[in-house]
Scaffold this active site. Structure first.
Site, PDB file in Angstrom:
ATOM      1  N   GLU A   4       0.787  -1.231   0.000  1.00 44.51           N
ATOM      2  CA  GLU A   4       0.000   0.000   0.000  1.00 44.51           C
ATOM      3  C   GLU A   4       0.823   1.288   0.000  1.00 44.51           C
ATOM      4  OE1 GLU A   4      -2.901  -0.126   3.145  1.00 44.51           O
ATOM      5  OE2 GLU A   4      -3.935  -1.837   2.283  1.00 44.51           O
ATOM      6  N   GLU A  64      -5.317  -8.736   0.988  1.00 39.81           N
ATOM      7  CA  GLU A  64      -6.023  -8.382   2.228  1.00 39.81           C
ATOM      8  C   GLU A  64      -7.493  -8.152   1.924  1.00 39.81           C
ATOM      9  OE1 GLU A  64      -4.543  -5.026   4.487  1.00 39.81           O
ATOM     10  OE2 GLU A  64      -2.458  -5.659   4.234  1.00 39.81           O
TER      11      GLU A  64
HETATM   12  C1  PNW Z   1      -4.436  -1.810   5.521  1.00 42.93           C
HETATM   13  N1  PNW Z   1      -7.294   3.936   4.476  1.00 42.93           N
HETATM   14  O1  PNW Z   1      -4.387  -0.503   6.005  1.00 42.93           O
HETATM   15  C2  PNW Z   1      -3.100  -2.383   5.939  1.00 42.93           C
HETATM   16  O2  PNW Z   1      -2.356  -3.006   4.931  1.00 42.93           O
HETATM   17  C3  PNW Z   1      -3.152  -3.185   7.195  1.00 42.93           C
HETATM   18  O3  PNW Z   1      -1.907  -3.122   7.830  1.00 42.93           O
HETATM   19  C4  PNW Z   1      -4.290  -2.710   8.073  1.00 42.93           C
HETATM   20  O4  PNW Z   1      -4.276  -3.305   9.337  1.00 42.93           O
HETATM   21  C5  PNW Z   1      -5.581  -2.997   7.319  1.00 42.93           C
HETATM   22  O5  PNW Z   1      -5.585  -2.415   6.034  1.00 42.93           O
HETATM   23  C6  PNW Z   1      -6.829  -2.547   8.063  1.00 42.93           C
HETATM   24  O6  PNW Z   1      -6.813  -1.154   8.249  1.00 42.93           O
HETATM   25  C7  PNW Z   1      -5.173   0.548   5.586  1.00 42.93           C
HETATM   26  O7  PNW Z   1      -7.461   4.839   5.294  1.00 42.93           O
HETATM   27  C8  PNW Z   1      -5.285   1.618   6.459  1.00 42.93           C
HETATM   28  O8  PNW Z   1      -7.744   4.008   3.289  1.00 42.93           O
HETATM   29  C9  PNW Z   1      -5.989   2.730   6.093  1.00 42.93           C
HETATM   30  C10 PNW Z   1      -6.574   2.780   4.842  1.00 42.93           C
HETATM   31  C11 PNW Z   1      -6.460   1.721   3.957  1.00 42.93           C
HETATM   32  C12 PNW Z   1      -5.750   0.592   4.343  1.00 42.93           C
END
Ligand code: PNW
Length: 456
Positions: A172, A361
């Site tokens: 990401e 994921e």
């Molecule tokens: C992902 N957003 O994080 C990550 O790859 C993981 O480490 C995390 O625990 C999981 O999704 C759940 O949050 C994100 O704000 C965090 O768009 C924030 C965002 C997207 C993905």
């Protein structure tokens, strides 16, 4: 047996890869052990106000010490694949220079343990834990960090390459660049749009340089994982395309087509200029890759709203409103919309047909409660079931989807939310470190065993 409805039996293709995912800082703990250096998340989580209740990853799930128990758990669920990340500051405590053999040794043991249980390791080389020393030298806003990452990738490959088949460079990069350097809600907590566009480019460059180094060293498969979200317009017309360019195509197009979307160049030019993009960079970024890793949680809904200020994570979105969810949501207040996964997979296979797809994921946080030895998380089962049906429908429509990894194996450190948000299919009691498979884990075990879903 191939319809995307909730009532038919859905069997996935032979060899479909079922697994679960985690990330180093979220589960390992042992933050100061065996020579690990500090990362930007150690620093960031110590600043009051950055993480809920001042939580840190110091202990987390203590996976560093309990990995053998955790691998046994995975084997009990029948997982074929486990996606984890390698903590850069364990391997290179200051980001470069002398290799810390003890830190690398942990991943060596983990890979052996996985293979001994018939589970394929899927390491990700960067899941947001940049060595603090590299941030002190400018972090991802600095071009040098990209080369340091490629060097790190080569070090890890040298040790694990005889046993690891599929290598993922980054997790990401949009989140790393725009939550880390623009909205500042993630480490390193900077609020500078120009730095975020530079960070995004240097992350892409890091991916390309690392992919090239891994390929040269003989890596069998190379992947890049992106957070992707179909942008749905509830009103207005240009707005969704603009947000899609920033969130999705800013990374898809350079990595898979060797060019930036016009919208991104235009907005980056207005925030610090384009001087950081050098001739030849996009050819480096555009390395042949085997798999696109997709992290899907929800669609984004936008509308035209004159006078609306820009979203702090999306430079240039003045006049665009990010709509709050109207339907059902998870404990993150994220909308539950399984059809978004179908839309996304079908679109990716149409627009980028040369790359295989892997859901790296997908999952949800809910308000879980331990009752005796059980956690009755029917809401999570419903979320996963809906998304697997959407994935199956996309395969039936021709998407080249190779597997599905649930986020997450364990409840863990959910970044700015600390330990309050539970994404695991396995419950963690953070006082005792007891692991309790939730109902969703037992349900997932059955899904894996039958390679699909039964009648709903
Ligand atoms: C992902 N957003 O994080 C990550 O790859 C993981 O480490 C995390 O625990 C999981 O999704 C759940 O949050 C994100 O704000 C965090 O768009 C924030 C965002 C997207 C993905």
């Amino acid at each position: 047996a191939t319809r995307g409805t909730g009532s038919s039996t859905m069997i996935f293709p032979d060899g479909f890869v079922w697994g679960a995912a985690t990330a180093a800082y979220q589960i390992e703990g042992a933050a100061a052990e065996d020579g690990r250096g500090p990362s930007i998340w150690d620093t960031f989580s110590r600043v009051p106000g950055n993480v809920a209740d001042g939580h840190t990853g110091d202990v987390a799930c203590d996976h560093y010490h309990r990995y053998a128990e955790d691998v046994r758990l995975m084997a009990g669920l029948g997982l074929a694949a486990y996606r984890f990340s390698v903590a850069w500051p364990r391997v290179l405590p200051t980001g470069a220079g002398q290799v810390n053999a003890a830190g690398l040794g942990f991943y060596d043991r983990l890979v052996d343990e996985l293979l001994a249980h018939g589970i394929r390791p899927y390491p990700t080389l960067y899941h947001w834990d940049l060595p603090q020393a590299l941030e002190d030298a400018g972090g991802w806003a600095t071009r040098d960090t990209a080369q340091r990452f490629a060097d790190f990738a080569a070090v890890v490959h040298e040790r694990l390459g005889d046993r690891v088949r599929t290598w993922t460079t980054l997790n990401e990069p949009w989140v790393a660049a725009f939550l880390g350097y623009c909205s500042g809600v993630h480490a390193p907590g900077r609020r500078d749009p120009a730095a975020a566009f530079r960070a995004a480019h240097h992350l892409l460059l890091a991916h390309g340089l690392a992919a090239r180094a891994l390929r040269a060293a003989g890596a069998a498969e190379i992947a890049l994982t992106l957070n992707l979200s179909p942008v749905i317009q509830t009103d207005g017309h240009e707005e969704a395309a603009f947000v899609d360019a920033l969130l999705n195509r800013q990374f898809l197009d350079p990595a898979l087509r060797g060019r930036y979307p016009e919208e991104v160049l235009e907005i980056a030019a207005r925030h610090g200029g384009l001087g950081h993009i050098r001739d030849g960079d996009l050819a480096v970024v555009h390395q042949p890759i085997d798999l696109l890793g997709i992290n899907y949680y929800n669609p984004s809904f936008v509308s035209a709203a004159p006078g609306e200020p820009a979203n702090p994570a999306f430079p240039g979105t003045e006049g665009i409103r990010f709509e709050p969810p109207t339907g059902p949501t998870t404990a993150m207040d994220w909308p539950i919309e399984p059809s978004g996964l179908n839309t996304l997979l079908v679109r990716l296979s149409r627009d980028y047909p040369e790359v295989g797809l892997l859901v790296t994921e997908n999952g949800a946080a809910f308000d879980d409660h331990l009752t005796g030895d059980e956690v009755h998380d029917d809401d999570r089962i419903g979320y996963l079931d809906g998304h697997l049906r959407a994935a199956h429908a996309a395969i039936s429509a021709g998407a080249d989807l190779r597997g599905y990894l649930v986020w997450s194996l364990l409840d863990n450190f959910e970044w700015a939310y600390g330990y309050h948000k539970r994404f695991g299919i396995v419950y963690i009691d953070f006082e005792t470190q007891r692991r309790v498979p939730k109902d969703s884990a037992l349900w997932y075990r059955d899904v894996i065993e039958r390679n699909g879903l039964g009648s709903a």
